[in-house]
Design a protein around this motif. Structure first.
Motif, PDB file in Angstrom:
ATOM      1  N   ASN A   1      33.163  32.858  38.641  1.00 34.60           N
ATOM      2  CA  ASN A   1      32.665  34.228  38.807  1.00 34.60           C
ATOM      3  C   ASN A   1      33.418  34.926  39.945  1.00 34.60           C
ATOM      4  O   ASN A   1      33.198  34.636  41.114  1.00 34.60           O
ATOM      5  N   THR A   2      34.303  35.847  39.560  1.00 33.36           N
ATOM      6  CA  THR A   2      35.117  36.537  40.576  1.00 33.36           C
ATOM      7  C   THR A   2      34.787  38.022  40.651  1.00 33.36           C
ATOM      8  O   THR A   2      35.483  38.792  41.315  1.00 33.36           O
ATOM      9  N   GLN A   3      33.709  38.418  39.962  1.00 32.60           N
ATOM     10  CA  GLN A   3      33.414  39.844  39.767  1.00 32.60           C
ATOM     11  C   GLN A   3      32.975  40.561  41.043  1.00 32.60           C
ATOM     12  O   GLN A   3      33.131  41.766  41.153  1.00 32.60           O
ATOM     13  N   TYR A   4      32.410  39.827  41.962  1.00 32.36           N
ATOM     14  CA  TYR A   4      31.670  40.484  43.029  1.00 32.36           C
ATOM     15  C   TYR A   4      32.499  40.667  44.300  1.00 32.36           C
ATOM     16  O   TYR A   4      33.324  39.821  44.643  1.00 32.36           O
ATOM     17  N   GLY A   5      32.244  41.780  44.995  1.00 35.64           N
ATOM     18  CA  GLY A   5      32.885  42.028  46.291  1.00 35.64           C
ATOM     19  C   GLY A   5      34.402  42.023  46.179  1.00 35.64           C
ATOM     20  O   GLY A   5      34.962  42.480  45.172  1.00 35.64           O
ATOM     21  N   ASP A   6      35.046  41.486  47.196  1.00 41.69           N
ATOM     22  CA  ASP A   6      36.515  41.508  47.249  1.00 41.69           C
ATOM     23  C   ASP A   6      37.149  40.222  46.737  1.00 41.69           C
ATOM     24  O   ASP A   6      38.320  39.938  47.024  1.00 41.69           O
ATOM     25  N   ILE A   7      36.406  39.408  45.980  1.00 40.84           N
ATOM     26  CA  ILE A   7      36.947  38.102  45.555  1.00 40.84           C
ATOM     27  C   ILE A   7      38.253  38.307  44.767  1.00 40.84           C
ATOM     28  O   ILE A   7      39.275  37.673  45.056  1.00 40.84           O
ATOM     29  N   GLU A   8      38.210  39.242  43.791  1.00 43.64           N
ATOM     30  CA  GLU A   8      39.404  39.447  42.954  1.00 43.64           C
ATOM     31  C   GLU A   8      40.584  39.939  43.783  1.00 43.64           C
ATOM     32  O   GLU A   8      41.715  39.518  43.574  1.00 43.64           O
ATOM     33  N   LYS A   9      40.288  40.817  44.744  1.00 44.16           N
ATOM     34  CA  LYS A   9      41.351  41.369  45.596  1.00 44.16           C
ATOM     35  C   LYS A   9      42.052  40.235  46.369  1.00 44.16           C
ATOM     36  O   LYS A   9      43.281  40.157  46.411  1.00 44.16           O
ATOM     37  N   ILE A  10      41.254  39.344  46.928  1.00 46.09           N
ATOM     38  CA  ILE A  10      41.823  38.245  47.719  1.00 46.09           C
ATOM     39  C   ILE A  10      42.624  37.290  46.831  1.00 46.09           C
ATOM     40  O   ILE A  10      43.721  36.851  47.196  1.00 46.09           O
ATOM     41  N   LEU A  11      42.105  37.010  45.643  1.00 46.39           N
ATOM     42  CA  LEU A  11      42.829  36.124  44.724  1.00 46.39           C
ATOM     43  C   LEU A  11      44.161  36.757  44.330  1.00 46.39           C
ATOM     44  O   LEU A  11      45.191  36.075  44.268  1.00 46.39           O
ATOM     45  N   ALA A  12      44.135  38.084  44.110  1.00 51.96           N
ATOM     46  CA  ALA A  12      45.378  38.789  43.736  1.00 51.96           C
ATOM     47  C   ALA A  12      46.386  38.714  44.881  1.00 51.96           C
ATOM     48  O   ALA A  12      47.579  38.462  44.644  1.00 51.96           O
ATOM     49  N   GLN A  13      45.902  38.877  46.110  1.00 44.45           N
ATOM     50  CA  GLN A  13      46.808  38.786  47.280  1.00 44.45           C
ATOM     51  C   GLN A  13      47.492  37.427  47.341  1.00 44.45           C
ATOM     52  O   GLN A  13      48.609  37.286  47.812  1.00 44.45           O
ATOM     53  N   LYS A  14      46.773  36.406  46.851  1.00 44.57           N
ATOM     54  CA  LYS A  14      47.337  35.047  46.898  1.00 44.57           C
ATOM     55  C   LYS A  14      48.051  34.684  45.593  1.00 44.57           C
ATOM     56  O   LYS A  14      48.382  33.500  45.385  1.00 44.57           O
ATOM     57  N   ASN A  15      48.188  35.681  44.712  1.00 40.14           N
ATOM     58  CA  ASN A  15      48.828  35.466  43.396  1.00 40.14           C
ATOM     59  C   ASN A  15      48.130  34.383  42.575  1.00 40.14           C
ATOM     60  O   ASN A  15      48.783  33.592  41.896  1.00 40.14           O
TER      61      ASN A  15
END
Ligand code: FAD
Length: 338
Positions: free
Chosen positions: A191-205
């Motif tokens: 579950n990556t939907q909430y808060g900035d989780i997706e943003k952080i994962l994207a930053q880490k590719n």
């Protein structure tokens, strides 16, 4: 059983309030707990776990029992899932790390929540799109009245938003000794939907995150967002996000077109309490040793040696100001011990 007198609870609450307990004992297993409960000196005890959801307004007249029951054990499993039995005194975050180490999914979004596992069901802890009830199997509790042992399942516990029967009808009636969770071995739902989780994962590719990646992202967000109680005494979010009717939302939107709100159920909406506090001019507001945190409006902070009374009086001022401005009552998420 070691019984201590006139003990400071400063180290036993994350606000760092120097409240005193006239009698104190710590129990390491269920038998020790039952023995303590049978001791007439420990009648009507006050239970304490990690102390991260408590505000001691005064010293405690009740005898205090610190629940320190350890142990993590798998009690059943099949190809897909495990049932894990956890002692009430196990630190919640240690359990999350144990689950990650074993690649068991279900609690990774709840990483870094302070407090103990035995207390997690009481307010149905939640964060980043997950709640304890999503993985709850059952729990074992001992009656404070007659020391009998009970097993309660999800229906019995009546979980709600930061709520359960233990905060209502069953308050101060049971000591939770063991919590059992159902965790997934395979086909993890990430579950990556909430808060900035997706943003952080994207930053880490990271495009195909594991539960470990999600937990790391949650930990990073939390470390940047929330003050560390070891540095600045606090209890996380002090108030619950209020839930209001559609009519109320419509009325508020007339005046505050940028009001953030999220559908809770069909007819009700949740408003971030932090936004209400900020718009009431109280974000970062400080009076002496107490205040609302400058970055996190919802976090009440002990800047020095504040007493429980000072903290509670300040919190009540915040309630009053928000009530006056928005006609909304903020209810404490933290247990106020008067
Ligand atoms: C920095 C910070 C961040 C936080 N973030 C979150 C978050 O994201 N989500 C969230 O849900 N919460 C959050 N919290 C609140 C807190 O972590 C949780 O409520 C946690 O479950 C409290 O556990 P505890 O062991 O510290 O409880 P305690 O504070 O020790 O006790 C809480 C209540 O439970 C009673 N109690 C204690 N042990 C037992 C027992 N064994 N049986 C029955 N009753 C018992 C106590 O008498 C008290 O009324 C945060 C707190 C802090 C300080």
């Amino acid at each position: 059983m070691t019984v201590l007198e006139n003990v400071s609870l400063k180290e036993f609450n994350t606000f760092g309030v120097d409240a005193k307990a006239s009698l104190f004992t710590s129990v390491n297993n269920q038998l020790e707990l039952q023995k303590a409960l049978k001791d007439p000196r420990f009648k009507n005890p006050f239970l304490i776990g990690g102390g991260s959801n408590l505000l001691f307004v005064n010293s405690i007249s009740h005898p205090v029992i610190h629940i320190n029951i350890g142990g993590i054990q798998i009690i059943d499993e099949n190809d897909d899932s495990v049932i894990v039995s956890v002692g009430a005194g196990v630190k919640w975050h240690d359990l999350v790390m144990w689950a990650l180490k074993n690649n068991y999914a279900g609690i990774e979004n709840l990483a870094l929540i302070p407090g103990n596992t035995g207390t997690a069901p009481i307010q149905n802890i939640g964060a980043y799109g997950a709640e304890l009830k999503d993985v709850f199997y059952n729990l074992i509790a001992v009656s404070l009245e007659d020391y009998s042992t009970h097993i309660f399942d999800e229906n019995d516990c009546e979980f709600g938003y930061r709520d359960s029967k233990f905060k209502n009808e069953w308050m101060h009636q049971y000591a939770i000794t063991t919590v059992r969770l159902l965790l997934q071995k395979n086909n993890h739902f990430v579950n990556t939907q909430y808060g900035d989780i997706e943003k952080i994962l994207a930053q880490k590719n990271i495009s195909n995150p594991s539960i470990y990646d999600v937990a790391e992202a949650v930990m990073e967000i939390r470390k940047n967002k929330l003050p560390d109680p070891k540095v600045l005494g606090n209890s996380g979010s002090f108030f619950k996000n209020p839930i209001v009717s559609k009519e109320k939302i419509d009325a508020l939107l007339q005046e505050h077109s940028n009001l953030p709100h999220y559908e809770f159920t069909n007819e009700f909406y949740k408003i971030p309490a932090g936004w209400l506090i900020e718009k009431s001019g109280l974000k970062g507001h400080r009076e002496g040793n107490v205040g609302m945190h400058a970055q996190q409006a919802l976090v009440l902070v002990n800047y020095g040696n504040a007493t429980g009374k000072e903290l509670w009086e300040f919190a009540q001022k915040v309630q009053y100001t928000v009530q006056q401005k928005f006609d909304i009552t903020l209810d404490p998420e933290v247990n106020i011990i008067e």
